[in-house]
Design a protein around this motif. Structure first.
Motif, PDB file in Angstrom:
ATOM      1  N   MET A 243     -16.885 -13.254 -41.060  1.00 52.15           N
ATOM      2  CA  MET A 243     -18.174 -12.573 -41.169  1.00 52.15           C
ATOM      3  C   MET A 243     -19.267 -13.431 -40.541  1.00 52.15           C
ATOM      4  SD  MET A 243     -20.031 -11.228 -44.669  1.00 52.15           S
ATOM      5  CE  MET A 243     -18.642 -10.156 -45.066  1.00 52.15           C
ATOM      6  N   ASN A 244     -20.204 -12.805 -39.847  1.00 52.12           N
ATOM      7  CA  ASN A 244     -21.304 -13.570 -39.266  1.00 52.12           C
ATOM      8  C   ASN A 244     -22.210 -14.099 -40.377  1.00 52.12           C
ATOM      9  OD1 ASN A 244     -23.895 -11.811 -39.523  1.00 52.12           O
ATOM     10  ND2 ASN A 244     -22.328 -10.365 -38.808  1.00 52.12           N
ATOM     11  N   ASN A 245     -22.931 -15.166 -40.073  1.00 51.06           N
ATOM     12  CA  ASN A 245     -23.733 -15.860 -41.090  1.00 51.06           C
ATOM     13  C   ASN A 245     -24.826 -14.982 -41.702  1.00 51.06           C
ATOM     14  OD1 ASN A 245     -22.198 -18.110 -40.659  1.00 51.06           O
ATOM     15  ND2 ASN A 245     -23.722 -19.199 -39.441  1.00 51.06           N
ATOM     16  N   LEU A 246     -25.444 -14.139 -40.892  1.00 50.80           N
ATOM     17  CA  LEU A 246     -26.523 -13.294 -41.402  1.00 50.80           C
ATOM     18  C   LEU A 246     -25.991 -12.307 -42.433  1.00 50.80           C
ATOM     19  CD1 LEU A 246     -29.513 -12.571 -41.217  1.00 50.80           C
ATOM     20  CD2 LEU A 246     -28.941 -10.981 -39.358  1.00 50.80           C
ATOM     21  N   SER A 247     -24.862 -11.659 -42.117  1.00 45.99           N
ATOM     22  CA  SER A 247     -24.256 -10.720 -43.065  1.00 45.99           C
ATOM     23  C   SER A 247     -23.798 -11.439 -44.324  1.00 45.99           C
ATOM     24  CB  SER A 247     -23.065 -10.011 -42.411  1.00 45.99           C
ATOM     25  OG  SER A 247     -23.477  -9.203 -41.331  1.00 45.99           O
ATOM     26  N   ALA A 248     -23.232 -12.639 -44.141  1.00 40.64           N
ATOM     27  CA  ALA A 248     -22.754 -13.407 -45.293  1.00 40.64           C
ATOM     28  C   ALA A 248     -23.910 -13.784 -46.221  1.00 40.64           C
ATOM     29  CB  ALA A 248     -22.028 -14.660 -44.815  1.00 40.64           C
ATOM     30  N   ALA A 249     -25.049 -14.166 -45.643  1.00 36.23           N
ATOM     31  CA  ALA A 249     -26.208 -14.524 -46.452  1.00 36.23           C
ATOM     32  C   ALA A 249     -26.738 -13.316 -47.219  1.00 36.23           C
ATOM     33  CB  ALA A 249     -27.308 -15.102 -45.562  1.00 36.23           C
TER      34      ALA A 249
END
Length: 301
Positions: free
Chosen positions: A166-172
């Protein structure tokens, strides 16, 4: 392999079957139970053949399929038991989280779920024998996970895999919601109970099973007579209420029929009755009463 069969419920999202069809398996559709809308263990038994490799149980709306009985069936026949727990984040049954009963559990963080990050999901490995293979697939078909644990001096291509991180933005975005999962579940259950209270005195509809401890209130639906459901749905949409049908039976879909023409009579009949109502934490008690009043007036005519 092309001869392998995987039993999935006829009443489920396309993704449940696609996961296996994409890899060449033959999809075998099993019927459901009308009360929970989950796979019927008795029909699963009828559909098992020497080519069957796995059974998939989908927990509809956060209601648990009969995992004890399905577990016994799979153990007796040497089959993998896989849980489609896309609807079930935070839901438990007998104090055990849905998605942790079978060999593998799958959670969805799609935008329609209780908590989400647009697109995404979680893959729960409950069978230790599958962990190494899961790591290999996740690490793009390599033994990189073993390398990071200093178990090998370098990593290389060891099998098939892809990029699932998962990309960092979605994970955050997801992480912040995970912290509030309990609060979100409580709010949804309260709204679900408001719906239930508003609808319980209306004649001519069938309500879902009452909520129990561990329920996550992913969906609220009603069932009307099949002859009335289309008219009721049209009226709700006309009033600006985002009601909809749910899960046309896959065995009757154009692509599903490529695996053979089968009848899943309960799934086919219940689909004609089921109407899914709006369910999100912005719903107010007055909204549930407004929707109930529209439906009561329609059915009284």
């Amino acid at each position: 392999e092309s001869a392998d069969e995987v039993i999935v419920p006829a009443f489920t999202h396309i993704s449940t079957a696609n996961a296996f069809a994409l890899r060449g398996a033959k999809i075998v559709f099993a019927d459901i139970l009308a009360d929970t809308m989950c796979i019927d263990p008795a029909d699963v038994i009828k559909k098992i053949t020497p080519e069957t490799k796995a059974v998939v149980a989908m927990h509809y709306g956060g209601y648990a399929a009969d995992m004890v009985l399905l577990g016994d069936i799979c153990k007796k026949n040497g089959l993998y038991l896989i849980e489609d727990a896309a609807h079930s984040i935070g839901a438990t049954h007998n104090d055990k989280h849905l998605g942790t009963f079978g060999d593998i559990g799958c959670i969805s963080f799609h935008e329609t779920k209780n908590i989400h990050c647009g697109e995404g999901g979680a893959f729960l490995i409950n069978n230790p024998e599958l962990l190494k293979k899961a790591e290999e697939v996740f690490e793009k078909g390599s033994n990189r996970a073993a390398f990071l644990r200093n178990e090998v001096s370098e990593y290389s291509w060891t099998g098939l895999g892809s990029s699932f991180g998962m990309n960092n933005l979605s994970a955050a975005m997801l992480w912040s919601q995970l912290q509030d999962l309990g609060v979100v579940s409580e709010k949804r259950v309260a709204i679900w109970n408001d719906y239930y209270a508003a609808f319980k005195s209306i004649e001519g509809i069938i309500l879902p099973p009452e909520s129990e401890s561990g329920f996550n209130a992913h969906i609220f639906y009603i069932k009307a007579q099949a002859t009335q459901a289309d008219g009721l749905l049209a009226l709700l949409n006309e009033k600006g209420i985002a009601a909809c049908r749910h899960f046309p039976p896959l065995n009757k879909s154009p692509f599903g029929e490529k695996f053979g023409k089968t009848h899943c009579t309960v799934a086919e009949a219940e689909y004609q009755k089921l109407i899914r109502l709006p369910m999100h934490i912005g719903i107010r008690k007055t909204d549930t009463e407004f929707i109930a009043d529209i439906i009561a007036r329609f059915l009284s005519k």
